[in-house]
Write a protein that holds these residues in place. Structure first.
Motif, PDB file in Angstrom:
ATOM      1  N   ASN A 281       0.857  -1.184   0.000  1.00  0.00           N
ATOM      2  CA  ASN A 281       0.000   0.000   0.000  1.00  0.00           C
ATOM      3  C   ASN A 281       0.889   1.227   0.000  1.00  0.00           C
ATOM      4  O   ASN A 281       1.694   1.424   0.908  1.00  0.00           O
ATOM      5  CB  ASN A 281      -0.908  -0.005   1.241  1.00  0.00           C
ATOM      6  CG  ASN A 281      -1.949   1.095   1.215  1.00  0.00           C
ATOM      7  OD1 ASN A 281      -1.691   2.209   0.763  1.00  0.00           O
ATOM      8  ND2 ASN A 281      -3.140   0.798   1.714  1.00  0.00           N
ATOM      9  N   SER A 282       0.769   2.065  -1.019  1.00  0.00           N
ATOM     10  CA  SER A 282       1.643   3.234  -1.139  1.00  0.00           C
ATOM     11  C   SER A 282       1.483   4.191   0.038  1.00  0.00           C
ATOM     12  O   SER A 282       2.427   4.883   0.410  1.00  0.00           O
ATOM     13  CB  SER A 282       1.368   3.977  -2.454  1.00  0.00           C
ATOM     14  OG  SER A 282       0.015   4.402  -2.517  1.00  0.00           O
ATOM     15  N   GLY A 283       0.319   4.202   0.644  1.00  0.00           N
ATOM     16  CA  GLY A 283       0.093   5.088   1.780  1.00  0.00           C
ATOM     17  C   GLY A 283       0.786   4.636   3.049  1.00  0.00           C
ATOM     18  O   GLY A 283       0.832   5.376   4.035  1.00  0.00           O
ATOM     19  N   GLN A 284       1.327   3.408   3.043  1.00  0.00           N
ATOM     20  CA  GLN A 284       1.979   2.871   4.236  1.00  0.00           C
ATOM     21  C   GLN A 284       3.496   2.765   4.088  1.00  0.00           C
ATOM     22  O   GLN A 284       4.171   2.260   4.984  1.00  0.00           O
ATOM     23  CB  GLN A 284       1.414   1.481   4.556  1.00  0.00           C
ATOM     24  CG  GLN A 284      -0.057   1.465   4.878  1.00  0.00           C
ATOM     25  CD  GLN A 284      -0.581   0.061   5.108  1.00  0.00           C
ATOM     26  OE1 GLN A 284       0.130  -0.924   4.927  1.00  0.00           O
ATOM     27  NE2 GLN A 284      -1.835  -0.046   5.508  1.00  0.00           N
ATOM     28  N   GLN A 285       4.051   3.263   2.982  1.00  0.00           N
ATOM     29  CA  GLN A 285       5.458   3.015   2.717  1.00  0.00           C
ATOM     30  C   GLN A 285       6.385   3.627   3.769  1.00  0.00           C
ATOM     31  O   GLN A 285       7.471   3.118   4.024  1.00  0.00           O
ATOM     32  CB  GLN A 285       5.817   3.494   1.305  1.00  0.00           C
ATOM     33  CG  GLN A 285       5.543   4.937   1.018  1.00  0.00           C
ATOM     34  CD  GLN A 285       6.747   5.824   1.191  1.00  0.00           C
ATOM     35  OE1 GLN A 285       7.855   5.342   1.351  1.00  0.00           O
ATOM     36  NE2 GLN A 285       6.539   7.122   1.154  1.00  0.00           N
ATOM     37  N   ASP A 286       5.953   4.713   4.430  1.00  0.00           N
ATOM     38  CA  ASP A 286       6.791   5.315   5.466  1.00  0.00           C
ATOM     39  C   ASP A 286       6.856   4.459   6.729  1.00  0.00           C
ATOM     40  O   ASP A 286       7.707   4.685   7.591  1.00  0.00           O
ATOM     41  CB  ASP A 286       6.269   6.711   5.825  1.00  0.00           C
ATOM     42  CG  ASP A 286       6.552   7.729   4.736  1.00  0.00           C
ATOM     43  OD1 ASP A 286       7.487   7.499   3.946  1.00  0.00           O
ATOM     44  OD2 ASP A 286       5.836   8.742   4.666  1.00  0.00           O
ATOM     45  N   ARG A 287       5.966   3.487   6.850  1.00  0.00           N
ATOM     46  CA  ARG A 287       5.940   2.634   8.040  1.00  0.00           C
ATOM     47  C   ARG A 287       6.956   1.488   7.952  1.00  0.00           C
ATOM     48  O   ARG A 287       7.107   0.732   8.912  1.00  0.00           O
ATOM     49  CB  ARG A 287       4.545   2.011   8.202  1.00  0.00           C
ATOM     50  CG  ARG A 287       3.400   2.985   8.049  1.00  0.00           C
ATOM     51  CD  ARG A 287       3.056   3.644   9.351  1.00  0.00           C
ATOM     52  NE  ARG A 287       1.869   4.476   9.242  1.00  0.00           N
ATOM     53  CZ  ARG A 287       1.107   4.817  10.270  1.00  0.00           C
ATOM     54  NH1 ARG A 287       1.400   4.374  11.466  1.00  0.00           N
ATOM     55  NH2 ARG A 287       0.071   5.611  10.108  1.00  0.00           N
ATOM     56  N   PHE A 288       7.587   1.347   6.802  1.00  0.00           N
ATOM     57  CA  PHE A 288       8.510   0.234   6.597  1.00  0.00           C
ATOM     58  C   PHE A 288       9.907   0.737   6.246  1.00  0.00           C
ATOM     59  O   PHE A 288      10.578   0.211   5.362  1.00  0.00           O
ATOM     60  CB  PHE A 288       7.971  -0.691   5.498  1.00  0.00           C
ATOM     61  CG  PHE A 288       6.643  -1.299   5.825  1.00  0.00           C
ATOM     62  CD1 PHE A 288       6.557  -2.424   6.621  1.00  0.00           C
ATOM     63  CD2 PHE A 288       5.468  -0.725   5.365  1.00  0.00           C
ATOM     64  CE1 PHE A 288       5.328  -2.979   6.950  1.00  0.00           C
ATOM     65  CE2 PHE A 288       4.231  -1.271   5.682  1.00  0.00           C
ATOM     66  CZ  PHE A 288       4.163  -2.399   6.471  1.00  0.00           C
ATOM     67  N   ARG A 289      10.355   1.745   6.970  1.00  0.00           N
ATOM     68  CA  ARG A 289      11.697   2.288   6.803  1.00  0.00           C
ATOM     69  C   ARG A 289      12.654   1.580   7.760  1.00  0.00           C
ATOM     70  O   ARG A 289      12.229   0.908   8.705  1.00  0.00           O
ATOM     71  CB  ARG A 289      11.688   3.792   7.087  1.00  0.00           C
ATOM     72  CG  ARG A 289      10.707   4.608   6.275  1.00  0.00           C
ATOM     73  CD  ARG A 289      11.021   4.611   4.807  1.00  0.00           C
ATOM     74  NE  ARG A 289      12.273   5.318   4.518  1.00  0.00           N
ATOM     75  CZ  ARG A 289      12.798   5.430   3.306  1.00  0.00           C
ATOM     76  NH1 ARG A 289      12.197   4.855   2.272  1.00  0.00           N
ATOM     77  NH2 ARG A 289      13.918   6.089   3.129  1.00  0.00           N
ATOM     78  N   PRO A 290      13.969   1.701   7.534  1.00  0.00           N
ATOM     79  CA  PRO A 290      14.931   1.078   8.445  1.00  0.00           C
ATOM     80  C   PRO A 290      14.706   1.508   9.891  1.00  0.00           C
ATOM     81  O   PRO A 290      14.394   2.664  10.168  1.00  0.00           O
ATOM     82  CB  PRO A 290      16.279   1.582   7.918  1.00  0.00           C
ATOM     83  CG  PRO A 290      16.049   1.809   6.465  1.00  0.00           C
ATOM     84  CD  PRO A 290      14.642   2.329   6.367  1.00  0.00           C
ATOM     85  N   LEU A 291      14.812   0.549  10.800  1.00  0.00           N
ATOM     86  CA  LEU A 291      14.640   0.692  12.246  1.00  0.00           C
ATOM     87  C   LEU A 291      13.180   0.716  12.690  1.00  0.00           C
ATOM     88  O   LEU A 291      12.907   0.794  13.884  1.00  0.00           O
ATOM     89  CB  LEU A 291      15.356   1.937  12.788  1.00  0.00           C
ATOM     90  CG  LEU A 291      16.877   1.954  12.615  1.00  0.00           C
ATOM     91  CD1 LEU A 291      17.443   3.266  13.154  1.00  0.00           C
ATOM     92  CD2 LEU A 291      17.526   0.778  13.324  1.00  0.00           C
ATOM     93  N   CYS A 292      12.232   0.644  11.751  1.00  0.00           N
ATOM     94  CA  CYS A 292      10.823   0.540  12.151  1.00  0.00           C
ATOM     95  C   CYS A 292      10.554  -0.836  12.754  1.00  0.00           C
ATOM     96  O   CYS A 292      11.119  -1.840  12.315  1.00  0.00           O
ATOM     97  CB  CYS A 292       9.909   0.753  10.946  1.00  0.00           C
ATOM     98  SG  CYS A 292       9.764   2.477  10.411  1.00  0.00           S
ATOM     99  N   LEU A 293       9.688  -0.872  13.759  1.00  0.00           N
ATOM    100  CA  LEU A 293       9.309  -2.133  14.401  1.00  0.00           C
ATOM    101  C   LEU A 293       7.993  -2.632  13.821  1.00  0.00           C
ATOM    102  O   LEU A 293       7.046  -1.859  13.637  1.00  0.00           O
ATOM    103  CB  LEU A 293       9.163  -1.934  15.911  1.00  0.00           C
ATOM    104  CG  LEU A 293      10.439  -1.531  16.658  1.00  0.00           C
ATOM    105  CD1 LEU A 293      10.143  -1.343  18.144  1.00  0.00           C
ATOM    106  CD2 LEU A 293      11.548  -2.561  16.471  1.00  0.00           C
ATOM    107  N   LEU A 294       7.940  -3.924  13.542  1.00  0.00           N
ATOM    108  CA  LEU A 294       6.763  -4.564  12.978  1.00  0.00           C
ATOM    109  C   LEU A 294       6.361  -5.735  13.851  1.00  0.00           C
ATOM    110  O   LEU A 294       7.177  -6.285  14.591  1.00  0.00           O
ATOM    111  CB  LEU A 294       7.038  -5.070  11.561  1.00  0.00           C
ATOM    112  CG  LEU A 294       7.733  -4.137  10.572  1.00  0.00           C
ATOM    113  CD1 LEU A 294       8.021  -4.877   9.271  1.00  0.00           C
ATOM    114  CD2 LEU A 294       6.885  -2.903  10.313  1.00  0.00           C
TER     115      LEU A 294
END
Length: 453
Positions: free
Chosen positions: A24-37
């Motif tokens: 989802n293009s609207g969520q791409q900022d949520r999957f940057r380096p150091l993000c927790l999933l």
């Protein structure tokens, strides 16, 4: 359309199976380096063996106790031209009935078709890989402990959810536009788009603009936490097969394997009384139109499965209220069965493109889901894991009372990467098995909920 592009990129660029597309293009900022999933669920399905990742609002530094040097983990982020950053490109061209010459520039930045051919798909994208150096990450791991009093960490401990850290990404180095040529099928799709959403821009549903710096795919590593210490799982765990189905016993999964799995999860729907089937169907179709509602229902079902006792199912959304109320008032075992069936159906729908969801909604109104289910079942009887291996299906399955029904169905299948012709000939494209299996599951669930009461 964005999902279509990123999935294609992963299929071409992933050598070891650990690269996950951003869907989802609207969520791409949520999957940057150091993000927790977090990982949605350990359960694999026959149409999806990769894990489902869910973004959180936190980064690594958010849950670590301060270090002696006072530095933030942001210093780990790769620089634009550092040793852990590299650039490369990928070009995709699909040409039908070429009578002229196809030329691609040396830098992969442009595609040109000369002569009498017809270009159906084309895009060229320049990408950059950014990765956090593992030796630096390991140094942080040794010197900084987890804040066990952090509310997010405490919630993880209660639920037992798995925690992951994004350590590598693929991002677009420049703005890219992906387009598909307007065909009769897609013009028809535009009409359906207008019907359900009040606008009919073919350009809208045929193209995707990928901005510079957009995260296209990522790799994540599992973090295991114990008493403030944390470890990183450098080796990928072997996926656990679905209960009752051994993938090793089925070298080329076909209809039988998919059919057993869908009945295992969705069979509970056949036990619902008429009124509840209608209500369940109305809820499923509502979330198919609204991605936010889709996510909300998915999270509620995960909560039911993770917290089997005393989980709060109250919600303000009127589209979900009746279904959640039904689950809340159901016996525990039945509630779990229904939640598993709903989650399984949502997972299958999530594997499909937005355009396919529109076509499924239209198929329900046209009452052709049952025949589509038979057709897709016949596709699964053939080898779909080998590209360019044509086969045939019974042409009568493509015979509909209205020409538009046939066009709709052929478009629905082609979006699952199997090209169908009116004479029943079929040609797989780009490893279609998983998405065809997901389409079969979606059709099965919708047919069961909308069928004779």
């Amino acid at each position: 359309m964005f999902k279509k592009v990123t999935r294609y990129i992963v299929s071409q660029m992933d050598p070891d199976g650990r690269l996950a597309p951003v869907e989802n293009s609207g969520q791409q900022d949520r999957f940057r380096p150091l993000c927790l999933l977090t990982q949605k669920r350990k359960q694999n399905t026959i149409f999806r063996s990769d894990p489902y990742y869910e973004y959180t609002e936190f980064k690594l530094d958010s849950v670590l106790l301060p270090g002696k040097d006072g530095k933030s983990t942001e210093s780990l982020l790769p620089s634009e031209d550092g040793p852990d950053s590299s650039q490369f490109g990928l070009t995709k061209v699909t040409v039908d009935k070429v009578k002229g010459d196809l030329s691609i520039s040396v830098d992969g930045a442009s595609v040109e078709l000369k002569g009498g051919g017809s270009l159906s798909q084309a895009f060229s994208i320049k990408m950059k890989k950014k990765a956090i150096p593992m030796d630096l990450l390991e140094s942080v791991r040794k010197n900084r402990k987890i804040n066990m009093d952090h509310s997010f960490i405490q919630q993880l401990q209660r639920t037992g959810a798995d925690l992951f850290l994004v350590y590598e990404i693929l991002e677009a180095s420049e703005e890219t536009v992906y387009k598909e040529d307007t065909k009769a099928e897609l013009s028809f799709l535009a009409k359906i788009f207008a019907k359900f959403f009040g606008e009919g821009s073919t350009e809208h549903i045929e193209s995707a603009v990928i901005p510079k710096g957009c995260t296209l795919a990522f790799r994540a590593i599992q973090m295991k936490i114990s008493k403030g210490e944390w470890e990183l799982s450098y080796f990928k765990e072997r996926p656990t097969p679905v209960t009752g189905i051994s993938f090793l016993e089925i070298p080329t999964p076909k209809l039988g394997a998919v059919d057993r799995e869908v009945k295992q999860y969705c069979g509970i729907f056949s036990e619902l009384p008429s009124g509840l089937r209608v209500m369940f169907l109305n809820t499923i179709t509502a979330v198919m139109r609204d991605r936010n509602l889709f996510q909300e229902l998915s999270q509620k079902m995960e909560g039911v499965l993770e917290k089997t006792d005393g989980y709060e199912l109250k919600i303000k959304s009127p589209d979900l209220k009746d279904l959640l109320s039904t689950l809340e008032n159901s016996p525990r075992d039945r509630r779990l069965q229904l939640a598993k069936g709903i989650t399984y159906t949502l997972d299958a729908l999530a594997e499909l493109l937005d355009n396919q969801l529109l076509l499924l909604l239209e198929s329900l109104e046209r009452k052709i889901v049952s025949q589509q289910l038979q057709l897709v079942g016949k596709l699964l009887e053939h080898e779909l894991k080998k590209v360019d291996m044509p086969f045939r299906v019974d042409a009568s399955l493509l015979s509909f009372p209205r020409k538009e029904d046939q066009t709709l169905t052929m478009t629905l299948v082609e979006l699952s990467r199997v090209k169908l012709r009116e004479d029943g000939s079929a040609e797989p494209m780009e490893w279609p098995f998983e998405v065809v299996a997901a389409l079969y599951v979606a059709l099965y669930a919708l047919n069961l909920l909308s069928g004779p009461k």
